[in-house]
Enzyme design. Structure first.
Site, PDB file in Angstrom:
ATOM      1  N   VAL A  92      52.057  45.720  51.341  1.00 50.92           N
ATOM      2  CA  VAL A  92      50.855  46.757  51.122  1.00 50.92           C
ATOM      3  C   VAL A  92      49.448  46.274  51.685  1.00 50.92           C
ATOM      4  O   VAL A  92      48.762  47.230  51.775  1.00 50.92           O
ATOM      5  CB  VAL A  92      50.868  47.001  49.622  1.00 50.92           C
ATOM      6  CG1 VAL A  92      52.076  47.750  49.050  1.00 50.92           C
ATOM      7  CG2 VAL A  92      50.409  45.742  48.988  1.00 50.92           C
ATOM      8  N   ASN A 118      51.949  50.876  42.910  1.00 48.82           N
ATOM      9  CA  ASN A 118      52.339  50.071  41.813  1.00 48.82           C
ATOM     10  C   ASN A 118      52.610  48.617  42.188  1.00 48.82           C
ATOM     11  O   ASN A 118      52.607  47.819  41.495  1.00 48.82           O
ATOM     12  CB  ASN A 118      53.985  50.562  41.372  1.00 48.82           C
ATOM     13  CG  ASN A 118      54.503  49.616  40.295  1.00 48.82           C
ATOM     14  OD1 ASN A 118      54.236  49.594  39.207  1.00 48.82           O
ATOM     15  ND2 ASN A 118      55.321  48.808  40.898  1.00 48.82           N
ATOM     16  N   SER A 168      44.964  48.475  34.619  1.00 49.16           N
ATOM     17  CA  SER A 168      45.190  47.503  33.419  1.00 49.16           C
ATOM     18  C   SER A 168      44.234  47.868  32.395  1.00 49.16           C
ATOM     19  O   SER A 168      43.000  47.866  32.693  1.00 49.16           O
ATOM     20  CB  SER A 168      45.691  46.176  33.995  1.00 49.16           C
ATOM     21  OG  SER A 168      45.642  45.445  32.805  1.00 49.16           O
ATOM     22  N   TYR A 181      42.923  38.500  38.560  1.00 50.13           N
ATOM     23  CA  TYR A 181      43.587  39.682  38.198  1.00 50.13           C
ATOM     24  C   TYR A 181      42.924  40.620  37.449  1.00 50.13           C
ATOM     25  O   TYR A 181      42.773  41.926  37.826  1.00 50.13           O
ATOM     26  CB  TYR A 181      44.723  39.385  37.055  1.00 50.13           C
ATOM     27  CG  TYR A 181      45.717  40.471  37.004  1.00 50.13           C
ATOM     28  CD1 TYR A 181      46.538  41.207  37.685  1.00 50.13           C
ATOM     29  CD2 TYR A 181      45.591  40.939  35.337  1.00 50.13           C
ATOM     30  CE1 TYR A 181      47.453  42.203  37.120  1.00 50.13           C
ATOM     31  CE2 TYR A 181      46.133  42.297  35.092  1.00 50.13           C
ATOM     32  CZ  TYR A 181      47.185  42.646  35.832  1.00 50.13           C
ATOM     33  OH  TYR A 181      47.878  43.978  35.336  1.00 50.13           O
ATOM     34  N   SER A 184      40.411  42.314  39.886  1.00 48.48           N
ATOM     35  CA  SER A 184      40.769  43.264  40.813  1.00 48.48           C
ATOM     36  C   SER A 184      41.349  44.493  40.159  1.00 48.48           C
ATOM     37  O   SER A 184      41.200  45.336  40.675  1.00 48.48           O
ATOM     38  CB  SER A 184      42.348  42.648  41.289  1.00 48.48           C
ATOM     39  OG  SER A 184      43.398  42.396  40.750  1.00 48.48           O
ATOM     40  N   LYS A 185      41.830  44.335  38.856  1.00 47.27           N
ATOM     41  CA  LYS A 185      42.160  45.737  38.382  1.00 47.27           C
ATOM     42  C   LYS A 185      41.043  46.631  38.035  1.00 47.27           C
ATOM     43  O   LYS A 185      40.898  47.821  37.805  1.00 47.27           O
ATOM     44  CB  LYS A 185      42.892  45.365  36.906  1.00 47.27           C
ATOM     45  CG  LYS A 185      44.329  45.072  37.481  1.00 47.27           C
ATOM     46  CD  LYS A 185      44.938  45.880  38.010  1.00 47.27           C
ATOM     47  CE  LYS A 185      46.550  45.391  38.378  1.00 47.27           C
ATOM     48  NZ  LYS A 185      47.147  46.440  39.450  1.00 47.27           N
TER      49      LYS A 185
END
Length: 276
Positions: A92, A118, A168, A181, A184-185
């Site tokens: 991706v 996803n 998330s 993480y 990034s979300k």
């Protein structure tokens, strides 16, 4: 939307049966799901195919994706009108590779209606020790990958298309050791809103699902630690983990005509944990 979810002997867990929900308007449509070789991506692909959607499943591990597609096809051998599942490889982070996936869907099935971004990674490191390589990889896969997927989808979709991103609850809640993480979300959530505004000009809807603690491989670290599990459950008003099927239901809603006037929305599916 209804589901029968019997209790499990494992504390805080449920075993989710297939969602007893159908959206007949989805039949014959075409979807791309990235990161579809395992986990939620594979479950999304299976749920869509069961409802007559043709799916192009894309994963960086093309061999794993092939196995997942074959398993879904076997699972649906007796399902009348089940959609086809086609496997392909994709990184991706590669914009051109994502464009090829979109064109594969169009060339194979004649159209593209749904794209689910996803694919993602879930790295761990204390904030003051996050290496450059981890941060760059996380942003590249989790954020750039979503942007490139949306660009590819929008280039092929007709008005009425739907893009669903995976955000998330970590976009609004701090997870110790997961700063790359979480950030990034948070970016995915706001990117979803930006894409919804601009792609609305094309008649394409863009929304995101923001799961909390769900019983998947990604939460194995907390499930295998009794203290961590107890702490996690205490932070969830429903006092249990979600089942993967409880993420499938909202995905089907956002993909369907039931949500045709919903765009730019971040749908939290977290048992209420974002409020605690």
């Amino acid at each position: 939307m209804t589901a029968t979810i019997p209790a499990s002997e494992h504390p805080g867990r449920v075993e989710g049966t297939l969602m007893q929900v159908d959206h007949p308007e989805l039949r014959g449509k075409v979807a791309v799901v990235t990161g579809a070789g395992r986990g939620m991506g594979a479950r999304f692909s299976a749920a869509l195919a069961r409802r007559g959607v043709h799916v192009v499943g894309a994963d960086i591990d093309e061999s794993l994706m092939g196995e997942a597609a074959s398993a879904i096809t076997r699972e649906h051998e007796g399902v009348d009108g089940a959609g086809d599942v086609v496997a392909t490889g994709v990184d991706v982070r590669d914009r051109e590779a994502q464009q090829r996936v979109a064109e594969l869907a169009r060339d194979r099935f004649g159209r593209l209606d749904l794209w689910i971004n996803n694919a993602g990674v879930f790295p761990e490191a204390p904030a003051i020790e996050v290496p450059v390589s981890q941060m760059q990889a996380t942003l590249s896969i989790n954020v750039e990958g979503v942007l490139y997927g949306a660009q590819a989808a929008a280039s092929v979709m007709e008005p009425g298309g739907s893009i669903i991103n995976m955000a998330s609850v970590a976009a609004v809640r701090v997870r110790r050791g997961r700063s790359a993480y979480c950030s990034s979300k948070a970016a995915v959530a706001h990117l979803t809103e930006c894409l919804a505004v601009e792609l609305g000009d094309l008649g394409v809807r863009v929304n995101a699902i923001a799961p909390g603690f769900v019983d998947t491989e990604m939460t194995r670290w907390v499930q295998d630690d009794p203290q961590a599990l107890a702490k996690a459950l205490d932070s969830i008003p429903l006092h249990r983990l979600g089942s993967p099927e409880e993420i499938v239901g909202p995905m089907l809603f956002l993909a369907s005509d039931s949500a045709r006037y919903v765009t730019g929305h971040i749908l939290a599916v977290d048992g209420g944990s974002r409020h605690v």
